[in-house]
Design an enzyme around this catalytic site. Structure first.
Site, PDB file in Angstrom:
ATOM      1  N   ARG A   8       0.852  -1.173   0.000  1.00  0.00           N
ATOM      2  CA  ARG A   8       0.000   0.000   0.000  1.00  0.00           C
ATOM      3  C   ARG A   8       0.889   1.224   0.000  1.00  0.00           C
ATOM      4  O   ARG A   8       1.681   1.406   0.914  1.00  0.00           O
ATOM      5  CB  ARG A   8      -0.861  -0.059   1.263  1.00  0.00           C
ATOM      6  CG  ARG A   8      -2.013   0.862   1.260  1.00  0.00           C
ATOM      7  CD  ARG A   8      -2.905   0.591   2.444  1.00  0.00           C
ATOM      8  NE  ARG A   8      -2.312   1.020   3.703  1.00  0.00           N
ATOM      9  CZ  ARG A   8      -3.015   1.274   4.792  1.00  0.00           C
ATOM     10  NH1 ARG A   8      -4.318   1.102   4.779  1.00  0.00           N
ATOM     11  NH2 ARG A   8      -2.431   1.668   5.893  1.00  0.00           N
TER      12      ARG A   8
ATOM     13  N   ASP B  69       1.276  -2.372  12.328  1.00  0.00           N
ATOM     14  CA  ASP B  69       1.656  -2.813  10.976  1.00  0.00           C
ATOM     15  C   ASP B  69       2.004  -4.298  11.009  1.00  0.00           C
ATOM     16  O   ASP B  69       3.024  -4.702  11.583  1.00  0.00           O
ATOM     17  CB  ASP B  69       2.855  -1.992  10.497  1.00  0.00           C
ATOM     18  CG  ASP B  69       3.155  -2.260   9.034  1.00  0.00           C
ATOM     19  OD1 ASP B  69       3.394  -3.442   8.679  1.00  0.00           O
ATOM     20  OD2 ASP B  69       3.124  -1.317   8.223  1.00  0.00           O
TER      21      ASP B  69
ATOM     22  N   THR C 294      -0.589   7.640  -1.205  1.00  0.00           N
ATOM     23  CA  THR C 294      -1.882   7.571  -1.893  1.00  0.00           C
ATOM     24  C   THR C 294      -2.808   6.520  -1.284  1.00  0.00           C
ATOM     25  O   THR C 294      -4.011   6.534  -1.524  1.00  0.00           O
ATOM     26  CB  THR C 294      -1.678   7.185  -3.369  1.00  0.00           C
ATOM     27  OG1 THR C 294      -1.135   5.856  -3.411  1.00  0.00           O
ATOM     28  CG2 THR C 294      -0.724   8.135  -4.074  1.00  0.00           C
TER      29      THR C 294
ATOM     30  N   ASP D  49       5.494  -5.407   9.467  1.00  0.00           N
ATOM     31  CA  ASP D  49       6.630  -5.005  10.313  1.00  0.00           C
ATOM     32  C   ASP D  49       6.706  -5.862  11.570  1.00  0.00           C
ATOM     33  O   ASP D  49       7.783  -6.247  12.016  1.00  0.00           O
ATOM     34  CB  ASP D  49       6.517  -3.529  10.691  1.00  0.00           C
ATOM     35  CG  ASP D  49       6.905  -2.616   9.528  1.00  0.00           C
ATOM     36  OD1 ASP D  49       7.539  -3.103   8.581  1.00  0.00           O
ATOM     37  OD2 ASP D  49       6.558  -1.428   9.576  1.00  0.00           O
TER      38      ASP D  49
HETATM   39  C1  PRP Z   1      -0.775  -4.239   4.716  1.00  0.00           C
HETATM   40  C2  PRP Z   1      -1.641  -5.467   4.912  1.00  0.00           C
HETATM   41  C3  PRP Z   1      -2.541  -5.446   3.708  1.00  0.00           C
HETATM   42  C4  PRP Z   1      -2.749  -3.964   3.502  1.00  0.00           C
HETATM   43  C5  PRP Z   1      -4.092  -3.604   4.056  1.00  0.00           C
HETATM   44  O1  PRP Z   1       0.230  -4.491   3.793  1.00  0.00           O
HETATM   45  O2  PRP Z   1      -0.901  -6.660   5.027  1.00  0.00           O
HETATM   46  O3  PRP Z   1      -1.997  -6.039   2.560  1.00  0.00           O
HETATM   47  O4  PRP Z   1      -1.722  -3.287   4.241  1.00  0.00           O
HETATM   48  O5  PRP Z   1      -4.404  -2.291   3.760  1.00  0.00           O
HETATM   49  P1  PRP Z   1      -5.570  -1.890   2.743  1.00  0.00           P
HETATM   50  O6  PRP Z   1      -6.749  -2.767   3.088  1.00  0.00           O
HETATM   51  O7  PRP Z   1      -5.803  -0.454   3.067  1.00  0.00           O
HETATM   52  O8  PRP Z   1      -5.079  -2.103   1.354  1.00  0.00           O
HETATM   53  P2  PRP Z   1       1.326  -3.394   3.424  1.00  0.00           P
HETATM   54  O9  PRP Z   1       0.871  -2.562   2.305  1.00  0.00           O
HETATM   55  O10 PRP Z   1       1.750  -2.680   4.667  1.00  0.00           O
HETATM   56  O11 PRP Z   1       2.510  -4.276   2.845  1.00  0.00           O
HETATM   57  P3  PRP Z   1       3.423  -5.358   3.571  1.00  0.00           P
HETATM   58  O12 PRP Z   1       2.557  -6.569   3.856  1.00  0.00           O
HETATM   59  O13 PRP Z   1       4.453  -5.639   2.535  1.00  0.00           O
HETATM   60  O14 PRP Z   1       3.983  -4.757   4.826  1.00  0.00           O
HETATM   61  N1  URA Z   2      -1.906  -2.526   7.249  1.00  0.00           N
HETATM   62  C1  URA Z   2      -1.477  -2.963   8.453  1.00  0.00           C
HETATM   63  O1  URA Z   2      -0.499  -3.730   8.551  1.00  0.00           O
HETATM   64  N2  URA Z   2      -2.147  -2.538   9.539  1.00  0.00           N
HETATM   65  C2  URA Z   2      -3.204  -1.722   9.471  1.00  0.00           C
HETATM   66  O2  URA Z   2      -3.784  -1.392  10.517  1.00  0.00           O
HETATM   67  C3  URA Z   2      -3.635  -1.287   8.208  1.00  0.00           C
HETATM   68  C4  URA Z   2      -2.954  -1.718   7.098  1.00  0.00           C
END
Ligand code: PRP
Ligand code: URA
Length: 209
Positions: A104, A200, A108, A203
Protein backbone atom coordinates in the site's frame (compact mmCIF):
# COMPACT_ATOMS: atom_id res chain seq x y z
CA UNK A 1 -24.23 -10.19 -1.09
CA UNK A 2 -21.32 -12.09 0.39
CA UNK A 3 -21.24 -12.96 4.05
CA UNK A 4 -18.87 -11.84 6.77
CA UNK A 5 -18.09 -14.47 9.37
CA UNK A 6 -16.48 -13.38 12.63
CA UNK A 7 -14.83 -16.41 14.20
CA UNK A 8 -15.56 -16.09 17.88
CA UNK A 9 -14.06 -19.39 19.05
CA UNK A 10 -12.50 -18.72 22.49
CA UNK A 11 -9.06 -19.97 21.39
CA UNK A 12 -9.07 -17.60 18.41
CA UNK A 13 -10.19 -14.67 20.55
CA UNK A 14 -7.60 -15.37 23.27
CA UNK A 15 -4.75 -15.59 20.76
CA UNK A 16 -6.00 -12.47 18.97
CA UNK A 17 -5.71 -10.50 22.21
CA UNK A 18 -2.08 -11.60 22.55
CA UNK A 19 -1.44 -10.72 18.90
CA UNK A 20 -2.79 -7.18 19.35
CA UNK A 21 -0.61 -6.51 22.43
CA UNK A 22 2.22 -4.12 21.53
CA UNK A 23 4.55 -6.01 23.89
CA UNK A 24 4.30 -9.20 21.80
CA UNK A 25 7.61 -9.64 19.94
CA UNK A 26 8.14 -10.94 16.41
CA UNK A 27 8.63 -14.62 17.26
CA UNK A 28 5.43 -14.82 19.31
CA UNK A 29 3.63 -12.66 16.72
CA UNK A 30 4.58 -15.16 14.00
CA UNK A 31 3.55 -18.16 16.13
CA UNK A 32 0.22 -16.57 17.05
CA UNK A 33 -0.52 -15.59 13.44
CA UNK A 34 0.07 -19.18 12.38
CA UNK A 35 -2.04 -20.63 15.21
CA UNK A 36 -4.95 -18.24 14.61
CA UNK A 37 -4.91 -19.01 10.89
CA UNK A 38 -4.88 -22.74 11.58
CA UNK A 39 -7.91 -22.43 13.85
CA UNK A 40 -9.68 -20.26 11.26
CA UNK A 41 -8.92 -22.81 8.52
CA UNK A 42 -10.30 -25.59 10.74
CA UNK A 43 -13.59 -23.70 11.11
CA UNK A 44 -13.77 -22.70 7.44
CA UNK A 45 -13.31 -26.22 6.13
CA UNK A 46 -16.17 -27.58 8.21
CA UNK A 47 -18.41 -27.94 5.13
CA UNK A 48 -16.00 -29.70 2.76
CA UNK A 49 -17.59 -32.66 1.02
CA UNK A 50 -16.78 -36.19 2.15
CA UNK A 51 -17.01 -39.52 0.36
CA UNK A 52 -16.74 -43.02 1.69
CA UNK A 53 -13.88 -45.26 0.62
CA UNK A 54 -12.97 -48.79 1.56
CA UNK A 55 -9.79 -49.34 3.57
CA UNK A 56 -8.34 -52.14 5.60
CA UNK A 57 -7.53 -51.57 9.25
CA UNK A 58 -5.28 -54.04 11.09
CA UNK A 59 -8.55 -55.66 12.24
CA UNK A 60 -10.83 -55.81 9.18
CA UNK A 61 -12.07 -54.12 6.00
CA UNK A 62 -13.97 -50.91 6.72
CA UNK A 63 -15.66 -48.01 5.02
CA UNK A 64 -14.32 -44.63 6.06
CA UNK A 65 -14.56 -41.01 4.87
CA UNK A 66 -12.13 -38.82 2.96
CA UNK A 67 -12.44 -35.26 1.64
CA UNK A 68 -13.63 -35.01 -1.95
CA UNK A 69 -14.67 -32.26 -4.37
CA UNK A 70 -12.78 -29.19 -5.47
CA UNK A 71 -9.07 -28.94 -4.77
CA UNK A 72 -7.92 -26.12 -2.55
CA UNK A 73 -5.50 -23.28 -3.18
CA UNK A 74 -4.15 -20.58 -0.91
CA UNK A 75 -2.97 -17.17 -2.04
CA UNK A 76 -1.14 -14.96 0.47
CA UNK A 77 -0.82 -11.26 -0.26
CA UNK A 78 2.87 -10.44 0.26
CA UNK A 79 4.32 -9.71 2.65
CA UNK A 80 2.11 -10.08 5.68
CA UNK A 81 -0.06 -12.84 4.17
CA UNK A 82 3.06 -15.07 4.24
CA UNK A 83 2.63 -15.31 8.00
CA UNK A 84 -0.66 -17.16 7.46
CA UNK A 85 0.47 -19.77 4.91
CA UNK A 86 1.89 -22.39 7.27
CA UNK A 87 -1.23 -22.34 9.42
CA UNK A 88 -3.33 -23.51 6.46
CA UNK A 89 -0.71 -25.90 5.07
CA UNK A 90 -0.42 -27.64 8.43
CA UNK A 91 -4.05 -28.76 8.03
CA UNK A 92 -4.22 -28.98 4.22
CA UNK A 93 -0.73 -29.96 3.04
CA UNK A 94 -1.91 -30.71 -0.51
CA UNK A 95 -3.15 -27.16 -1.13
CA UNK A 96 -1.30 -25.33 -3.91
CA UNK A 97 0.12 -21.91 -3.02
CA UNK A 98 -0.01 -18.83 -5.26
CA UNK A 99 1.51 -15.47 -4.38
CA UNK A 100 0.41 -11.91 -5.02
CA UNK A 101 2.86 -9.10 -4.27
CA UNK A 102 1.21 -5.83 -3.31
CA UNK A 103 2.02 -2.99 -1.00
CA UNK A 104 0.00 0.00 0.00
CA UNK A 105 1.58 3.27 -1.09
CA UNK A 106 1.88 5.24 2.17
CA UNK A 107 0.93 8.53 0.45
CA UNK A 108 -1.88 7.57 -1.89
CA UNK A 109 -2.94 4.42 0.05
CA UNK A 110 -3.40 2.78 -3.39
CA UNK A 111 -2.16 -0.82 -3.82
CA UNK A 112 1.02 -1.18 -5.91
CA UNK A 113 1.50 -4.55 -7.61
CA UNK A 114 4.95 -6.16 -7.87
CA UNK A 115 4.34 -9.93 -8.26
CA UNK A 116 1.65 -12.42 -9.22
CA UNK A 117 2.08 -16.17 -9.64
CA UNK A 118 -0.93 -18.45 -9.27
CA UNK A 119 -1.48 -22.20 -9.71
CA UNK A 120 -2.08 -23.00 -13.41
CA UNK A 121 -5.41 -24.68 -12.63
CA UNK A 122 -6.62 -21.73 -10.54
CA UNK A 123 -10.09 -21.88 -12.11
CA UNK A 124 -10.66 -25.37 -10.69
CA UNK A 125 -9.67 -24.57 -7.12
CA UNK A 126 -11.44 -23.29 -4.06
CA UNK A 127 -9.18 -20.39 -3.12
CA UNK A 128 -8.39 -18.82 0.24
CA UNK A 129 -6.90 -15.34 -0.15
CA UNK A 130 -4.81 -14.62 2.96
CA UNK A 131 -3.96 -11.22 4.43
CA UNK A 132 -3.97 -10.46 8.16
CA UNK A 133 -5.26 -6.89 7.70
CA UNK A 134 -8.30 -5.69 5.75
CA UNK A 135 -8.09 -1.91 6.18
CA UNK A 136 -9.36 0.23 3.26
CA UNK A 137 -9.79 -2.98 1.24
CA UNK A 138 -7.67 -1.61 -1.62
CA UNK A 139 -5.09 -4.42 -1.47
CA UNK A 140 -7.61 -7.25 -1.12
CA UNK A 141 -9.82 -5.85 -3.89
CA UNK A 142 -6.82 -5.62 -6.24
CA UNK A 143 -5.72 -9.17 -5.33
CA UNK A 144 -9.22 -10.56 -5.93
CA UNK A 145 -9.26 -8.84 -9.32
CA UNK A 146 -5.85 -10.39 -10.24
CA UNK A 147 -7.20 -13.83 -9.37
CA UNK A 148 -10.41 -13.29 -11.33
CA UNK A 149 -8.46 -11.96 -14.35
CA UNK A 150 -6.53 -15.26 -14.35
CA UNK A 151 -9.69 -17.37 -14.19
CA UNK A 152 -10.25 -17.86 -10.47
CA UNK A 153 -13.94 -17.94 -9.54
CA UNK A 154 -14.29 -19.48 -6.13
CA UNK A 155 -12.57 -17.07 -3.73
CA UNK A 156 -12.82 -16.56 0.02
CA UNK A 157 -10.95 -13.80 1.84
CA UNK A 158 -9.37 -14.69 5.19
CA UNK A 159 -8.23 -11.72 7.30
CA UNK A 160 -7.33 -11.73 10.97
CA UNK A 161 -8.60 -8.19 11.59
CA UNK A 162 -10.95 -6.12 9.41
CA UNK A 163 -12.25 -2.57 9.51
CA UNK A 164 -15.85 -1.89 8.47
CA UNK A 165 -14.52 0.31 5.62
CA UNK A 166 -12.61 -2.66 4.16
CA UNK A 167 -15.56 -5.02 4.37
CA UNK A 168 -17.75 -2.45 2.65
CA UNK A 169 -15.17 -1.97 -0.14
CA UNK A 170 -15.07 -5.73 -0.85
CA UNK A 171 -18.86 -5.99 -0.79
CA UNK A 172 -19.01 -3.19 -3.35
CA UNK A 173 -16.53 -4.56 -5.91
CA UNK A 174 -16.66 -8.30 -5.24
CA UNK A 175 -20.00 -9.21 -3.66
CA UNK A 176 -19.37 -12.89 -4.46
CA UNK A 177 -16.40 -13.13 -2.06
CA UNK A 178 -17.16 -14.27 1.49
CA UNK A 179 -14.98 -12.74 4.21
CA UNK A 180 -13.75 -14.58 7.32
CA UNK A 181 -12.22 -12.60 10.16
CA UNK A 182 -11.12 -13.18 13.75
CA UNK A 183 -11.77 -9.57 14.77
CA UNK A 184 -14.14 -6.95 13.37
CA UNK A 185 -12.71 -3.63 14.56
CA UNK A 186 -14.13 -0.17 15.03
CA UNK A 187 -12.68 2.08 12.32
CA UNK A 188 -9.62 3.35 10.45
CA UNK A 189 -7.51 6.22 11.74
CA UNK A 190 -6.31 9.19 9.64
CA UNK A 191 -3.41 7.08 8.28
CA UNK A 192 -5.80 4.25 7.39
CA UNK A 193 -4.52 1.99 10.17
CA UNK A 194 -7.11 -0.19 11.83
CA UNK A 195 -8.28 0.96 15.29
CA UNK A 196 -7.62 -0.67 17.71
CA UNK A 197 -5.96 -3.14 15.30
CA UNK A 198 -2.46 -4.42 15.93
CA UNK A 199 -0.28 -1.90 14.11
CA UNK A 200 1.66 -2.81 10.98
CA UNK A 201 1.32 -6.56 10.50
CA UNK A 202 4.24 -6.93 8.06
CA UNK A 203 6.63 -5.01 10.31
CA UNK A 204 5.58 -6.95 13.41
CA UNK A 205 5.90 -10.31 11.62
CA UNK A 206 9.28 -9.64 10.14
CA UNK A 207 10.79 -7.25 12.69
CA UNK A 208 11.17 -4.35 10.24
CA UNK A 209 10.26 -0.72 10.64
C1 PRP B 1 -0.78 -4.24 4.72
C2 PRP B 1 -1.64 -5.47 4.91
C3 PRP B 1 -2.54 -5.45 3.71
C4 PRP B 1 -2.75 -3.96 3.50
C5 PRP B 1 -4.09 -3.60 4.06
O1 PRP B 1 0.23 -4.49 3.79
O2 PRP B 1 -0.90 -6.66 5.03
O3 PRP B 1 -2.00 -6.04 2.56
O4 PRP B 1 -1.72 -3.29 4.24
O5 PRP B 1 -4.40 -2.29 3.76
P1 PRP B 1 -5.57 -1.89 2.74
O6 PRP B 1 -6.75 -2.77 3.09
O7 PRP B 1 -5.80 -0.45 3.07
O8 PRP B 1 -5.08 -2.10 1.35
P2 PRP B 1 1.33 -3.39 3.42
O9 PRP B 1 0.87 -2.56 2.30
O10 PRP B 1 1.75 -2.68 4.67
O11 PRP B 1 2.51 -4.28 2.84
P3 PRP B 1 3.42 -5.36 3.57
O12 PRP B 1 2.56 -6.57 3.86
O13 PRP B 1 4.45 -5.64 2.53
O14 PRP B 1 3.98 -4.76 4.83
N1 URA C 1 -1.91 -2.53 7.25
C1 URA C 1 -1.48 -2.96 8.45
O1 URA C 1 -0.50 -3.73 8.55
N2 URA C 1 -2.15 -2.54 9.54
C2 URA C 1 -3.20 -1.72 9.47
O2 URA C 1 -3.78 -1.39 10.52
C3 URA C 1 -3.63 -1.29 8.21
C4 URA C 1 -2.95 -1.72 7.10
Amino acid sequence: MSKVVVMDHPLIQHKLTMLRDKNTGSKDFRDLTKEITMLMAYEMTRNLNLMEIEIETPICKAKSKVITGKKLGIVPILRAGMGMVDGVLQLIPAAKVGHIGLYRDPETLEPVEYYCKLPTDVEERELFLLDPMLATGGSANAAIQFIKDRGGVNIRLVAIIAAPEGVEAIHKLHPDVDIYVAGMDEKLNEKAYIVPGLGDAGDRLFGTK
